[in-house]
Design an enzyme around this catalytic site. Structure first.
Site, PDB file in Angstrom:
ATOM      1  N   ARG A  54      34.212  15.778   9.959  1.00  0.00           N
ATOM      2  CA  ARG A  54      33.396  14.963  10.864  1.00  0.00           C
ATOM      3  C   ARG A  54      34.087  13.648  11.205  1.00  0.00           C
ATOM      4  O   ARG A  54      34.096  13.226  12.364  1.00  0.00           O
ATOM      5  CB  ARG A  54      32.009  14.694  10.268  1.00  0.00           C
ATOM      6  N   ASN A  72      27.267  18.163   9.849  1.00  0.00           N
ATOM      7  CA  ASN A  72      27.341  19.339   8.993  1.00  0.00           C
ATOM      8  C   ASN A  72      26.055  20.133   9.136  1.00  0.00           C
ATOM      9  O   ASN A  72      24.986  19.559   9.379  1.00  0.00           O
ATOM     10  CB  ASN A  72      27.501  18.933   7.522  1.00  0.00           C
TER      11      ASN A  72
END
Length: 129
Positions: A54, A72
């Site tokens: 990320r 996520n």
């Protein structure tokens, strides 16, 4: 928690002048930065959690100049949305499919809901939790 990047690898988004931000939001910037504005949803499969995916995605998005988000999922994938000029969205799609974070392994990336939009829905790229 992702380790801190070396100073040379740290990604800092430059401050965008207000006028440029207004142009980007209105879509006028698309005429000079890669064609029509596009939006696409994505989901990345493989070893993409616990590998700073990320954080690297956010950094790459800011470097390329697209907006949107990444997060996520509870099934071990990473999902999100990218918006921007078509050429820049295509660059981000390629990165999400082939590059990722240094420790990741991308098995496949699914893209969906790809469409032309009249204006950006986000003002930056962010990590969602």
């Amino acid at each position: 928690m992702c380790p801190l990047l070396p100073a040379a690898a740290a990604v800092a988004a430059p401050r965008t002048p207000l006028l440029s931000l207004r142009l980007l939001r209105s879509g006028l910037a698309a005429m000079s930065t890669g064609g029509p504005l596009k939006s696409v949803d994505y989901e990345v499969f493989g070893r993409v959690q616990g590998v700073c995916f990320r954080m690297y995605t956010e950094g790459e998005a800011k470097k390329i100049g697209v907006v949107g988000w990444v997060k996520n999922t509870n099934k071990g994938t990473v999902t999100g949305q990218v918006q921007g000029p078509e050429e820049k969205v295509n660059s981000m799609k390629s990165w999400l499919s082939k590059v990722g974070s240094p420790s990741s392994r991308i098995d496949r990336t699914d893209f969906s809901n790809e469409k032309t939009i009249s204006k950006l829905e986000y003002s930056n790229f962010s990590i969602r939790y």
